[in-house]
Scaffold this motif. Structure first.
Motif, mmCIF file in Angstrom:
data_model
loop_
_atom_site.group_PDB
_atom_site.id
_atom_site.type_symbol
_atom_site.label_atom_id
_atom_site.label_comp_id
_atom_site.label_asym_id
_atom_site.label_seq_id
_atom_site.Cartn_x
_atom_site.Cartn_y
_atom_site.Cartn_z
ATOM 1 N N ARG A 182 22.082 -22.147 -56.505
ATOM 2 C CA ARG A 182 23.220 -21.777 -55.678
ATOM 3 C C ARG A 182 22.790 -21.482 -54.235
ATOM 4 O O ARG A 182 23.562 -21.682 -53.296
ATOM 5 C CB ARG A 182 23.918 -20.538 -56.254
ATOM 6 C CG ARG A 182 24.419 -20.657 -57.667
ATOM 7 C CD ARG A 182 25.627 -21.583 -57.810
ATOM 8 N NE ARG A 182 25.298 -22.985 -57.930
ATOM 9 C CZ ARG A 182 24.845 -23.572 -59.023
ATOM 10 N NH1 ARG A 182 24.631 -22.876 -60.131
ATOM 11 N NH2 ARG A 182 24.596 -24.867 -59.037
ATOM 12 N N VAL A 183 21.528 -21.019 -54.051
ATOM 13 C CA VAL A 183 21.013 -20.788 -52.703
ATOM 14 C C VAL A 183 20.960 -22.098 -51.930
ATOM 15 O O VAL A 183 21.161 -22.134 -50.712
ATOM 16 C CB VAL A 183 19.610 -20.124 -52.763
ATOM 17 C CG1 VAL A 183 18.952 -20.120 -51.382
ATOM 18 C CG2 VAL A 183 19.720 -18.700 -53.278
ATOM 19 N N LYS A 223 16.115 -28.585 -51.071
ATOM 20 C CA LYS A 223 16.770 -27.445 -50.456
ATOM 21 C C LYS A 223 16.496 -26.148 -51.233
ATOM 22 O O LYS A 223 16.565 -25.057 -50.677
ATOM 23 C CB LYS A 223 18.267 -27.697 -50.336
ATOM 24 C CG LYS A 223 18.657 -28.566 -49.152
ATOM 25 C CD LYS A 223 20.161 -28.602 -48.985
ATOM 26 C CE LYS A 223 20.537 -29.269 -47.662
ATOM 27 N NZ LYS A 223 20.130 -28.473 -46.517
ATOM 28 N N VAL A 224 16.252 -26.271 -52.537
ATOM 29 C CA VAL A 224 15.904 -25.085 -53.320
ATOM 30 C C VAL A 224 14.647 -24.440 -52.742
ATOM 31 O O VAL A 224 14.543 -23.207 -52.637
ATOM 32 C CB VAL A 224 15.706 -25.461 -54.799
ATOM 33 C CG1 VAL A 224 15.113 -24.284 -55.574
ATOM 34 C CG2 VAL A 224 17.024 -25.892 -55.413
ATOM 35 N N LEU A 225 13.694 -25.286 -52.337
ATOM 36 C CA LEU A 225 12.453 -24.775 -51.764
ATOM 37 C C LEU A 225 12.677 -24.238 -50.349
ATOM 38 O O LEU A 225 12.302 -23.096 -50.039
ATOM 39 C CB LEU A 225 11.394 -25.884 -51.752
ATOM 40 C CG LEU A 225 10.038 -25.543 -51.108
ATOM 41 C CD1 LEU A 225 9.413 -24.321 -51.769
ATOM 42 C CD2 LEU A 225 9.096 -26.741 -51.211
ATOM 43 N N SER A 226 13.304 -25.008 -49.496
ATOM 44 C CA SER A 226 13.440 -24.592 -48.095
ATOM 45 C C SER A 226 14.331 -23.363 -47.952
ATOM 46 O O SER A 226 13.989 -22.414 -47.234
ATOM 47 C CB SER A 226 13.986 -25.747 -47.256
ATOM 48 O OG SER A 226 15.274 -26.152 -47.722
ATOM 49 N N GLU A 227 15.466 -23.347 -48.654
ATOM 50 C CA GLU A 227 16.364 -22.201 -48.543
ATOM 51 C C GLU A 227 15.789 -20.981 -49.266
ATOM 52 O O GLU A 227 15.994 -19.837 -48.840
ATOM 53 C CB GLU A 227 17.744 -22.559 -49.116
ATOM 54 C CG GLU A 227 18.454 -23.688 -48.383
ATOM 55 C CD GLU A 227 18.685 -23.365 -46.909
ATOM 56 O OE1 GLU A 227 18.855 -22.180 -46.576
ATOM 57 O OE2 GLU A 227 18.700 -24.310 -46.095
ATOM 58 N N GLY A 228 15.051 -21.215 -50.354
ATOM 59 C CA GLY A 228 14.384 -20.101 -51.024
ATOM 60 C C GLY A 228 13.355 -19.436 -50.119
ATOM 61 O O GLY A 228 13.209 -18.206 -50.099
#
Length: 947
Positions: A182-183, A223-228
């Motif tokens: 969801r992030v 995006k899971v990695l970058s936004e996390g």
């Protein structure tokens, strides 16, 4: 309610995700479980059990009505949304805010009202949290596509995490994969990040970070990695770094974030590392040396945006102020008052801090003990200077591999080997060693103080070199040492170095200037008073440069030792540091302390007249100083400390004029000799360290009469000689008292043997034979501790460069056999054969021959030691070869041909030399009528068998 343990019938959950299809067959397990994650809790308490929807519904009981669950399972998104709104109403209404547009008709509002009446009675939320989270993860599940439903789910979970007194870690594990996804979605990002922050408050950011690493690394959506990573930036800002395992985080950033092909991910990783820099400082750069230059440049820019905001400020423990004194001697990392670096959020759960493992800044330190191999240590002692240089460079390489962050464990032998290189004949190697020691100190941090075994005193001795480059290298090493352990820990070593006559004018000037620079950066520093005595003495130095440097240092000492700082200094310490200042130096100091009332009251004579460093008026002091005489009360003492006329040396009053009460020369009451001796361990000889000298001074003050210990501890060798004469005269009458403090006396003798003053040394060597004769008269034998204190030093110093001193030490060693076993003395002599001093080895080889000749029967079980002597016949030094051949010839005289059994493997050249020397010995014995080699020993054996 759930117990947190897996049901016996449930199979282990191995699924990576928790997505579930609607229907009765739904199950929920640990989403995104990290199998290798480490935690202080057992896996049963963290890893959630697999649970079917039917089991969840049965356990949820009356918490949520069946109609609500039915709507949540509906395939129509509006019904699911209504179900979520009804579910939310089971929670306190003041937390969740939603639009009334979703309430489509009055019948639905009536349903909400009925549900509210049933749910508002729910009191114990903590007992229901776990099953509620299971339900939320099961229906409609993390694969729900409707954004509004997703937002409501996340809001409910966030509320539970914030409201529960104890939010279980297994609930975090259940939700983490779904929340991280969801992030990555812009529409739910704000809600998901808020939820992750709530998790961090509930269970600690360390646990959340640890679980996220694997999820972010393995997820297909970049995006899971970058936004996390961007959430991690905010988490570091909110919680600080005390709860994080920084090594794992840095490695994750290096191996995953910075290696990503996505620019957004790399930029987010750079922001994370920049946030860490704000808390841990520039040392983080040591972990990123292998990063690409372009990324390093970007990191440097980010570091500038996030400057290190922690400063070293004193936070001491002072008994005088019940631990609240600001003038402490420990230095802690505390936030700069001009910035706000305190964590914005706190963790409700008790989570271990990472500071204990990584030090004050939390950065990890590596154990390099396995890399300090015997080969490396042996190479540092190699006769080839190139090998020694390569070994020094190898130490630097080890530091680089450890990111310049090491633990003190197992580095004792390394410091011993580096100490030897400080005395290398090749000056370039000495400078390289100084640089390496500075690097080790920087890498080790505060732990270097205990691990280094007093190597700082050896570093300071390098200032005696007349080459400017050498002194500059030494000062650079001191800068690194100061940054690691701080100036207060260095003061005792600096004080000792400044009183060393070998330091030289240029070395003293450089050390005074360096000390002044360190003091100039401090506002208050009570320990600076210990530097006052050497600085005052140096103000009368014949070198103008030294006088100028000392004067500047005195100014800084008085500034940082002002009124408030002096409150922390016991008056006896100030008196101790001022009491030996005499003549013009005393007058200069008295003039300099006038503006500092805090010192003036101590140097003025007391009303009782028992103590006083100054005369009654400054005018009298100045007048006396001009004649080289200082008045103390009713006594007059010259600037050279010569006793007043009519006073014998042994009755001369101390410089301060303290009256000496008639009492025994030695106070042996409660001497606790056995307790002192338990602290002694036999070891290879080392020069006395500062702390050992301080312990000796304390013991002598406790057990020796005041006038005696002041003479023996004086820096004036003439007073030391006077003190020895006092002991010498009293020796016949205090034999038993001497025995009680013999260990203390022997420690003082060791200190004198290590000094360079020949007059005092000869007096010591004159007194020691009388002492051992006295011990023999008392039928006393040295204890193992007393021997371990004195004999290693004596063996090492046998090679003194003055022939007269060597002769006296040689005879003293032979005399000690009267009070200590020849067998045990022999082992100390063998240690001397391994000395780096050629003269010492020559003397010890000769003594081996003496012991074989005169105490052969006693040392017969140690004849294998002749291998060491035989190996010396291959030395390049002709004197050592000659001494070894003579000793082996003596052994041949006693043992005969049996000696070949003890000399070990020899080269043909060595055997030839021994054959020639043995033949010569046979001829000598025939001339003197001493029979054949080995006959005396054979006769002794026959006599033993016959009897």
């Amino acid at each position: 309610m759930l117990s947190g343990k897996r049901p016996a019938s449930a199979a282990p959950a191995n699924k990576k995700g928790t997505s579930a299809k609607s229907g009765n067959s739904k199950k929920v397990d640990g989403a995104g479980r990290t199998e290798t994650a480490k935690s202080s809790e057992s896996p049963e308490d963290i890893e959630p059990a697999e649970m079917s929807l039917e089991e969840i519904e049965s356990r949820i009981g009356s918490l949520i009505q069946a109609d609500v669950i039915s709507q949540l399972k509906s395939a129509v998104w509006k019904e699911r949304l209504e179900g979520w709104l009804l579910f939310q109403l089971a929670l306190p209404l003041d937390y969740l805010h939603y639009s009334t547009g979703y309430l489509i008709n009055m019948g639905f509002i009536e349903a909400i009202s009925l549900l509210k009446e049933q749910v508002e009675g729910l009191q114990d939320l903590d007992r229901s949290v776990e099953i509620l989270v299971y339900l939320l993860c099961a229906i409609p599940g993390w694969n729900e596509k409707n954004v509004q439903v997703q937002q409501q789910v996340i809001e409910v979970i966030t509320y539970l995490a914030n409201s529960a007194a104890k939010f279980p870690k297994k609930c975090v594990v259940l939700c983490l994969l779904g929340i991280s996804e969801r992030v990555a979605d812009m529409k739910t990002r704000a809600h998901a990040m808020k939820c992750l922050t709530a998790f961090s408050e509930a269970v600690g950011p360390g646990f959340v970070f640890e679980r996220l690493y694997k999820i972010m690394k393995e997820h297909k959506n970049p995006k899971v990695l970058s936004e996390g990573l961007l959430w991690m930036v905010s988490a570091i800002e909110d919680f600080g770094v005390s709860h994080l395992k920084l090594k794992d985080l840095i490695e994750f950033c290096k191996d995953t974030g910075l290696q990503s092909s996505a620019a957004a991910t790399r930029n987010a990783t750079i922001k994370v590392l920049g946030g860490l820099h704000k808390f841990v400082g520039p040392d983080i750069k040591g972990f990123l040396t292998d990063v690409k230059p372009a990324l390093l440049s970007a990191l440097d820019v980010e570091y500038q945006k996030n400057p290190f905001e922690f400063l070293l400020t004193p936070n001491l423990v002072c008994l005088k102020f019940n631990g609240k004194c600001p003038h402490s001697r420990q230095f802690l990392l505390t936030p700069d008052l001009g910035t706000s670096t305190a964590p914005k959020k706190t963790v409700r759960a008790s989570e271990p801090s990472s500071l204990s493992a990584g030090g004050l800044d939390g950065l990890p330190r590596e154990d390099i003990s396995v890399k300090i191999t015997p080969t490396l240590l042996k190479s540092l002692e190699s006769p080839d200077w190139k090998v020694r240089l390569e070994s020094i460079e190898a130490v630097n390489k080890i530091l680089e591999e450890a990111n310049k962050r090491i633990q003190p464990t197992g580095t004792g032998e390394l410091f011993g080997a580096l100490r030897g290189r400080l005395y290398d004949s090749n000056k370039n190697l000495v400078m390289a060693t100084l640089t390496t020691i500075g690097n080790v100190a920087s890498a080790m941090g505060p732990g270097v103080e205990k691990a280094s075994k007093g190597i700082l005193s050896d570093i300071l001795k390098c200032l005696s070199d007349n080459k400017k480059h050498m002194r500059e290298s030494t000062l650079s090493a001191l800068d690194a040492w100061n940054a690691a352990v701080h100036f207060d820990k260095m003061v005792p070593y600096i004080t000792s170095a400044l009183t060393d006559s070998k330091l030289g004018a240029e070395g003293r000037k450089d050390l005074f200037d360096w000390s002044s620079r360190q003091l100039s950066g401090l506002s208050e520093f009570p320990d600076a008073v210990h530097l006052l005595k050497p600085a005052a003495t140096a103000m009368m130095d014949k070198s103008a440069d030294v006088r100028k440097a000392a004067d500047g240092c005195v100014t800084e000492i008085l500034r940082v030792s002002g009124q408030e700082a002096r409150l922390c200094i016991p008056s006896y310490q100030i008196e101790k540091n001022l009491r030996d200042i005499q003549g013009p130096a005393l007058a200069l100091i008295l003039e300099r302390v006038k503006p500092y009332g805090s010192f003036q009251e101590l140097v003025e004579p007391s009303k009782g007249g028992s103590i006083g460093l100054a005369s009654k008026t400054n005018t009298k002091v100045a007048k006396a100083a001009s004649n080289g005489v200082t008045k103390h009360g009713n006594r007059t003492v010259t600037s050279r400390a010569i006793p007043a006329k009519g006073l014998k040396p042994d009755t001369m009053l101390p410089v301060q004029g303290i009256s000496v009460q008639p009492q025994a020369l030695l106070n042996v009451k409660d001497s606790n000799k056995e307790e002192r001796e338990r602290m002694v361990r036999r070891s290879k000889f080392e020069e006395p360290r500062i702390e050992q000298i301080q312990d000796l001074e304390n013991d002598m003050m406790k057990y020796f009469r005041e006038d005696l210990h002041r003479r023996l501890l004086s820096t004036d060798f003439k007073k030391q000689v006077d003190g020895l004469e006092m002991l010498q005269k009293a020796l016949p009458s205090i034999g038993k008292e001497i025995i009680e403090v013999l260990d203390i006396l022997l420690r003082w003798f060791v200190l004198q043997l290590c000094k360079s003053n020949t007059t005092c040394l000869l007096k010591v060597l004159e007194f020691l034979p009388e002492l051992f004769d006295s011990l023999k008269g008392e039928a006393y034998s040295l204890t193992e501790a007393e021997a371990a204190i004195f004999l290693p030093c004596l063996a090492e110093k046998l090679g003194h460069n003055i022939e007269k001193v060597r002769e006296k030490m040689r005879e003293l060693t032979k005399q000690i056999v009267q009070v200590y076993s020849a067998t045990k003395i022999y082992t100390y002599i063998l240690d001397g054969l391994r000395s780096k001093n050629n003269r010492t080895r020559i003397e010890c080889v000769d003594l081996v021959g003496f012991f074989i000749d005169h105490h052969g029967a006693e040392i017969s079980g140690q004849l294998k030691s002749l291998q060491i002597v035989a190996s010396l016949t291959a030395e390049r030094d002709g004197e050592i070869r000659k001494a070894a051949l003579n000793t082996l010839a003596t052994g041949y005289k006693i043992l005969g041909d049996d000696i070949w059994r003890y000399v070990g493997k020899l080269t043909d050249a060595q055997k030839s030399m021994l054959d020639d020397r043995f033949k010569w010995k046979v001829r000598e014995m025939e001339k003197r009528g001493e029979g054949r080699p080995g006959e005396a020993r054979a006769a002794l054996r026959r006599s033993v068998r016959e009897n």
